[in-house]
Design a protein around this motif. Structure first.
Motif, PDB file in Angstrom:
ATOM      1  N   GLY A  19       0.832  -1.211   0.000  1.00  0.00           N
ATOM      2  CA  GLY A  19       0.000   0.000   0.000  1.00  0.00           C
ATOM      3  C   GLY A  19       0.865   1.259   0.000  1.00  0.00           C
ATOM      4  N   THR A  20       1.897   1.268   0.830  1.00  0.00           N
ATOM      5  CA  THR A  20       2.806   2.427   0.903  1.00  0.00           C
ATOM      6  C   THR A  20       3.469   2.662  -0.450  1.00  0.00           C
ATOM      7  N   SER A  23       0.923   3.764  -3.202  1.00  0.00           N
ATOM      8  CA  SER A  23       0.472   5.151  -3.198  1.00  0.00           C
ATOM      9  C   SER A  23       1.607   6.092  -3.585  1.00  0.00           C
ATOM     10  N   GLY A  26       1.748   5.887  -7.331  1.00  0.00           N
ATOM     11  CA  GLY A  26       0.546   6.513  -7.895  1.00  0.00           C
ATOM     12  C   GLY A  26       0.635   8.024  -7.997  1.00  0.00           C
ATOM     13  N   GLN A  27       1.610   8.609  -7.284  1.00  0.00           N
ATOM     14  CA  GLN A  27       1.776  10.077  -7.365  1.00  0.00           C
ATOM     15  C   GLN A  27       2.663  10.489  -8.532  1.00  0.00           C
ATOM     16  N   HIS A  33      -2.488   3.932  -9.256  1.00  0.00           N
ATOM     17  CA  HIS A  33      -2.505   2.922  -8.182  1.00  0.00           C
ATOM     18  C   HIS A  33      -3.927   2.444  -7.900  1.00  0.00           C
ATOM     19  N   SER A  35      -5.774  -0.366  -5.364  1.00  0.00           N
ATOM     20  CA  SER A  35      -5.652  -1.371  -4.306  1.00  0.00           C
ATOM     21  C   SER A  35      -6.996  -2.044  -4.091  1.00  0.00           C
ATOM     22  N   ASP A  38      -8.278  -1.310  -0.509  1.00  0.00           N
ATOM     23  CA  ASP A  38      -8.890   0.026  -0.391  1.00  0.00           C
ATOM     24  C   ASP A  38     -10.271   0.038  -1.054  1.00  0.00           C
TER      25      ASP A  38
END
Ligand code: AMP
Length: 205
Positions: A19-20, A23, A26-27, A33, A35, A38
């Protein structure tokens, strides 16, 4: 077969940092991104699907394959319709899917797997600690209970790890998950940047 989403899979045990890293990636322009954890957590808890998700996740179990892939494919499609995820311009960073061998088969028509980033950690206790820290910070029920965390790790070993063998070895890149987020990101970028550029060019030009 229609157009398939070009994707990099973030693969690894709960707590490995999917997840870290997802994300962070994804920037960066040219990446999107997505998930599945999520996605499920965003569902209305009172809805039929929300209840199904809670039933499984609160025990540390996986949601059944057909339901997962059906919800995910509709969700991904909706993101493209809303122009949030642009499949012809962005590499999809898939976090948490596929998690079973059956899911590998179910997503094959939708997804072209360009590479698999396998975040691994030799120290299982370190993963348990990370999950506990996150449970407190993010109020995640599934990681708050020791027995559920241990079940999540067992389910990973039993049902998810065999997924790795379903991909050609040349596609799988092992990345040590124990390191600062920046250090792990640097290693992932050294693998995915050439793929992103060769498929989509420079996202800013
Ligand atoms: P995660 O945040 O990725 O650890 O996912 C949290 C929970 O969502 C998991 O324990 C499962 O119950 C469910 N889930 C997420 N991804 C999947 C998947 N690919 N297949 C089945 N269940 C999933």
């Amino acid at each position: 077969m229609g157009y398939r989403y070009q994707a990099v899979l973030l693969f690894g045990a709960p707590g490995a940092g999917k997840g870290t890293q997802g994300s962070l990636l994804g920037q960066i322009p040219g990446y999107f991104h997505l998930s599945t954890g999520d996605m499920f957590r965003a569902m209305d808890k009172g809805s039929e699907l929300g209840r199904v998700f809670f039933e499984y996740s609160s025990r540390g179990e996986l949601v059944p394959d057909e339901i997962t892939v059906d919800v995910w494919s509709r969700y991904a499609h909706a993101l493209t319709v809303l122009n949030l995820y642009k499949p012809h311009q962005q590499l999809l960073v898939l976090d948490g899917l596929p998690r079973t061998v059956r899911q590998v088969d179910l997503i094959r028509d939708h997804v072209d797997v360009t590479c698999v980033i396998h975040l691994y950690a030799k120290d299982r206790e370190k993963m348990v600690q990370r999950l506990r820290g996150r449970a407190l910070k993010e109020k995640r029920m599934d990681d708050a209970k020791e027995e559920v965390v241990r079940n999540r790790l067992d389910v990973y070993e039993r049902e998810t790890r065999p997924v790795l063998d379903r991909f050609d070895k040349s596609l799988v890149h092992d990345v040590d998950a124990i390191g600062s987020p920046g250090a792990v990101l640097a290693k992932i970028l050294s693998v995915v940047t050439p793929i992103q550029e060769s498929r989509f060019g420079n996202a800013l030009t």
